[in-house]
Scaffold this motif. Structure first.
Motif, mmCIF file in Angstrom:
data_model
loop_
_atom_site.group_PDB
_atom_site.id
_atom_site.type_symbol
_atom_site.label_atom_id
_atom_site.label_comp_id
_atom_site.label_asym_id
_atom_site.label_seq_id
_atom_site.Cartn_x
_atom_site.Cartn_y
_atom_site.Cartn_z
ATOM 1 N N GLY A 83 -8.658 -2.688 2.856
ATOM 2 C CA GLY A 83 -9.209 -2.500 1.525
ATOM 3 C C GLY A 83 -8.207 -1.977 0.524
ATOM 4 O O GLY A 83 -8.501 -1.907 -0.677
ATOM 5 N N THR A 84 -7.005 -1.622 0.992
ATOM 6 C CA THR A 84 -6.014 -1.053 0.082
ATOM 7 C C THR A 84 -5.514 -2.090 -0.919
ATOM 8 O O THR A 84 -5.288 -1.772 -2.089
ATOM 9 C CB THR A 84 -4.826 -0.467 0.865
ATOM 10 O OG1 THR A 84 -5.309 0.533 1.777
ATOM 11 C CG2 THR A 84 -3.816 0.175 -0.069
ATOM 12 N N ALA A 85 -5.315 -3.320 -0.486
ATOM 13 C CA ALA A 85 -4.857 -4.363 -1.408
ATOM 14 C C ALA A 85 -5.861 -4.545 -2.546
ATOM 15 O O ALA A 85 -5.481 -4.676 -3.723
ATOM 16 C CB ALA A 85 -4.636 -5.672 -0.667
ATOM 17 N N GLU A 86 -7.129 -4.533 -2.195
ATOM 18 C CA GLU A 86 -8.171 -4.679 -3.211
ATOM 19 C C GLU A 86 -8.161 -3.476 -4.160
ATOM 20 O O GLU A 86 -8.266 -3.622 -5.386
ATOM 21 C CB GLU A 86 -9.533 -4.820 -2.534
ATOM 22 C CG GLU A 86 -10.687 -5.043 -3.488
ATOM 23 C CD GLU A 86 -12.000 -5.242 -2.757
ATOM 24 O OE1 GLU A 86 -13.045 -5.302 -3.435
ATOM 25 O OE2 GLU A 86 -11.986 -5.332 -1.507
ATOM 26 N N VAL A 88 -1.701 -10.040 -11.973
ATOM 27 C CA VAL A 88 -0.832 -9.579 -10.884
ATOM 28 C C VAL A 88 -1.571 -9.671 -9.551
ATOM 29 O O VAL A 88 -2.700 -9.205 -9.431
ATOM 30 C CB VAL A 88 -0.360 -8.134 -11.135
ATOM 31 C CG1 VAL A 88 0.397 -7.594 -9.925
ATOM 32 C CG2 VAL A 88 0.530 -8.080 -12.370
ATOM 33 N N GLN A 89 -0.919 -10.254 -8.566
ATOM 34 C CA GLN A 89 -1.502 -10.398 -7.237
ATOM 35 C C GLN A 89 -0.918 -9.344 -6.285
ATOM 36 O O GLN A 89 0.264 -8.988 -6.392
ATOM 37 C CB GLN A 89 -1.224 -11.795 -6.662
ATOM 38 C CG GLN A 89 -1.804 -12.934 -7.478
ATOM 39 C CD GLN A 89 -3.322 -12.916 -7.476
ATOM 40 O OE1 GLN A 89 -3.951 -12.583 -6.473
ATOM 41 N NE2 GLN A 89 -3.923 -13.276 -8.610
ATOM 42 N N VAL A 90 -1.758 -8.853 -5.366
ATOM 43 C CA VAL A 90 -1.322 -7.889 -4.352
ATOM 44 C C VAL A 90 -1.346 -8.582 -3.001
ATOM 45 O O VAL A 90 -2.369 -9.155 -2.600
ATOM 46 C CB VAL A 90 -2.216 -6.641 -4.333
ATOM 47 C CG1 VAL A 90 -1.745 -5.661 -3.252
ATOM 48 C CG2 VAL A 90 -2.230 -5.963 -5.697
ATOM 49 N N VAL A 91 -0.220 -8.544 -2.303
ATOM 50 C CA VAL A 91 -0.061 -9.255 -1.030
ATOM 51 C C VAL A 91 0.291 -8.257 0.065
ATOM 52 O O VAL A 91 1.201 -7.432 -0.094
ATOM 53 C CB VAL A 91 1.045 -10.330 -1.134
ATOM 54 C CG1 VAL A 91 1.258 -11.012 0.215
ATOM 55 C CG2 VAL A 91 0.685 -11.360 -2.200
ATOM 56 N N GLY A 92 -0.426 -8.319 1.176
ATOM 57 C CA GLY A 92 -0.112 -7.488 2.326
ATOM 58 C C GLY A 92 0.993 -8.123 3.158
ATOM 59 O O GLY A 92 0.940 -9.308 3.472
ATOM 60 N N ALA A 113 -7.147 -8.197 4.154
ATOM 61 C CA ALA A 113 -7.777 -7.265 5.089
ATOM 62 C C ALA A 113 -7.261 -7.474 6.510
ATOM 63 O O ALA A 113 -7.001 -6.514 7.245
ATOM 64 C CB ALA A 113 -9.295 -7.416 5.044
ATOM 65 N N SER A 114 -7.101 -8.735 6.913
ATOM 66 C CA SER A 114 -6.613 -9.022 8.266
ATOM 67 C C SER A 114 -5.169 -8.557 8.434
ATOM 68 O O SER A 114 -4.790 -8.054 9.504
ATOM 69 C CB SER A 114 -6.719 -10.516 8.558
ATOM 70 O OG SER A 114 -8.065 -10.930 8.571
ATOM 71 N N ALA A 115 -4.357 -8.726 7.398
ATOM 72 C CA ALA A 115 -2.970 -8.259 7.465
ATOM 73 C C ALA A 115 -2.921 -6.739 7.601
ATOM 74 O O ALA A 115 -2.125 -6.193 8.379
ATOM 75 C CB ALA A 115 -2.211 -8.705 6.210
ATOM 76 N N GLU A 116 -3.763 -6.061 6.849
ATOM 77 C CA GLU A 116 -3.795 -4.599 6.913
ATOM 78 C C GLU A 116 -4.233 -4.116 8.289
ATOM 79 O O GLU A 116 -3.637 -3.187 8.856
ATOM 80 C CB GLU A 116 -4.730 -4.067 5.823
ATOM 81 C CG GLU A 116 -4.175 -4.251 4.421
ATOM 82 C CD GLU A 116 -5.216 -4.111 3.324
ATOM 83 O OE1 GLU A 116 -4.835 -3.925 2.152
ATOM 84 O OE2 GLU A 116 -6.432 -4.192 3.620
ATOM 85 N N LEU A 117 -5.247 -4.746 8.843
ATOM 86 C CA LEU A 117 -5.761 -4.323 10.139
ATOM 87 C C LEU A 117 -4.814 -4.689 11.276
ATOM 88 O O LEU A 117 -4.723 -3.963 12.275
ATOM 89 C CB LEU A 117 -7.141 -4.948 10.388
ATOM 90 C CG LEU A 117 -7.875 -4.504 11.654
ATOM 91 C CD1 LEU A 117 -8.045 -2.992 11.682
ATOM 92 C CD2 LEU A 117 -9.235 -5.196 11.743
ATOM 93 N N ALA A 118 -4.070 -5.790 11.126
ATOM 94 C CA ALA A 118 -3.185 -6.257 12.197
ATOM 95 C C ALA A 118 -2.141 -5.210 12.561
ATOM 96 O O ALA A 118 -1.802 -5.039 13.740
ATOM 97 C CB ALA A 118 -2.516 -7.560 11.788
#
Length: 436
Positions: free
Chosen positions: A125-128, A139-143, A193-198
């Motif tokens: 949820g941090t990217a969001e 501006v886009q946020v990318v994990g 979200a998947s990148a953050e959790l991975a």
């Protein structure tokens, strides 16, 4: 090639900046520590990371890399990579205050259609949340989580086994993936979200694997088995693999403790009982007590014997070999317990220089001084050079030839001809003097 900024010049940030410059990008690295920036501009690196000083000097010489304390040079830049600390807060959650503070300053600086890359380890949820803090719809946020091992960070960055890009916007994800194109590594495209959790999932699994083998080692001692032999059999199974199957004093460092804690808090918030991870954390805390009891038995002959006034020499203070990192080091946690029991501690670590004390440990500049008049020597970090010490000389200056090898680093050949009584971890055989 891209022009980008890296904010944060710690292990991850400095390695990322220097390696991205090596890959041909133009990189400005920002850090709020003026003295650190001055040293870096002079080509001086305070991090014990093989190959990193050379890459920094190469980047400075080529003009591909520069350092600053100011965010002003970022005005209009198209991509910013955040490599900021997300330490464990008092409640176990990840502390995102530094990250959020920087995000609040970036909105007015980024160029049109910019990209913010989250390299820091952050909760789902941090990217969001970051997108909201930027207040910039364009501006886009990318994990883009890092998978760097301390001591091998440069090698891992330039020759990664995978690149994870978590992006809601295809074009933004393409721009981040392009940074790594020349490495030839496979790119896994996911949602943020998947990148953050991975990242959390990977580190938590490694922690559980180490806790598993440490408990297994204790079982081996009870049953007369050899954990090294059991682990060798396990490691030959492709489904398991040999990595992280070496018993020791427990896991630590800058990542595993905080990441397991953060994942547990995330699971609790989601209503999931992650019992096996919670038990792995408990087993790790218990492992330090197991090692202290082993040292107590080796020194006094009893699990309840007194260590008051016992002189104990510690070989290794960092959380693992190949780094000077003392954060959450199991070696220091064990040292604290020994000191509370009244032991007098002297330690040596090739990664720790320029310090007289680390916690309760008096730091020596030579391993012989650690052994001098010691009632026991304890190997706590798996530095390979410890195998090549003159163990006969260490035995000659020690008060008693007692050795507790918590990393199973030494074998009969290393100790041949010495009177050392060695106690290892996970061996069903009682310690005995090595043959002369």
């Amino acid at each position: 090639m891209a022009e980008l900024a890296v904010i944060g010049a710690g292990y991850v940030g400095l390695t990322s900046a220097a390696c991205l410059a090596r890959l041909g990008n133009s990189v400005v690295c920002v850090d709020n520590d003026p003295s650190k920036v001055d040293y870096l501009l002079a080509g001086e690196v305070g991090i014990a990371e093989p190959g990193l000083p050379e890459l920094v000097r190469e980047g400075l010489s080529s003009g591909k890399l520069t350092f600053t304390t100011s965010l002003d040079p970022l005005r209009g830049i198209g991509m910013v990579m955040l490599c900021l600390p997300t330490p464990m807060a008092a409640d176990g959650h990840a502390d995102l205050s530094v990250l959020e503070s920087v995000l609040g300053s970036l909105g007015d600086l980024l160029g049109r259609d910019g990209v913010v890359v989250l390299k820091s380890t952050v909760p789902v949820g941090t990217a969001e949340r970051a997108a909201e803090l930027l207040c910039r719809a364009d501006v886009q946020v990318v994990g883009n989580p890092e998978f760097l091992r301390e001591g091998f960070a440069v090698e891992d960055f330039l020759h990664p086994d995978r690149i994870v890009v978590g992006a809601a916007d295809q074009e933004a994800g393409d721009r981040v993936a392009a940074l790594y194109a020349s490495t030839g590594a496979p790119v896994l495209r996911t949602d943020p979200a998947s990148a953050e959790l991975a990242k959390y999932a990977s580190n938590a699994f490694l922690a559980m694997k180490v806790s598993y083998v440490n408990v297994l080692a204790e079982l081996c001692e009870r049953l007369g088995a050899e954990v090294a032999e059991v682990a060798a059999v396990m490691g030959l199974d492709d489904r398991i693999g040999p990595a992280f199957l070496s018993p020791g004093p427990g896991w630590g460092g800058s990542c595993l403790p905080k990441d397991t804690s953060a994942l547990l808090r995330t699971a609790e918030h989601a209503g999931i009982d992650f019992a096996m991870l919670r038990d792995a954390v408990r087993a790790n805390a218990r492992q330090q007590a197991v090692i202290v009891r082993k040292i107590r038995c080796a020194v006094t002959g009893s699990a309840s014997g007194s260590l008051a006034g016992a002189r104990i020499g510690l070989l290794g203070l960092t959380f693992k070999a190949g780094t000077g990192d003392l954060r959450h080091s199991p070696a220091l946690a064990i040292a604290d317990e020994l000191a509370r029991a009244g032991a007098v501690l002297t330690g040596y670590d090739p990664g720790v220089t320029g310090r007289d004390k680390v916690g309760p440990v008096t730091v020596a500049g030579d391993p012989t001084l650690v052994a001098k008049e010691a009632d026991a020597i304890v190997v706590l970090t798996e530095w390979p050079e410890f195998r090549d010490l003159d163990w006969a000389q260490l035995a000659a200056v020690a008060a008693r030839p007692v050795l507790v090898d918590t990393r199973n680093l030494l074998d009969a050949r290393a100790l041949a001809g010495t009177p050392f009584l060695r106690t290892g971890v996970g061996t069903g055989k009682p310690g005995e003097p090595h043959p002369r």
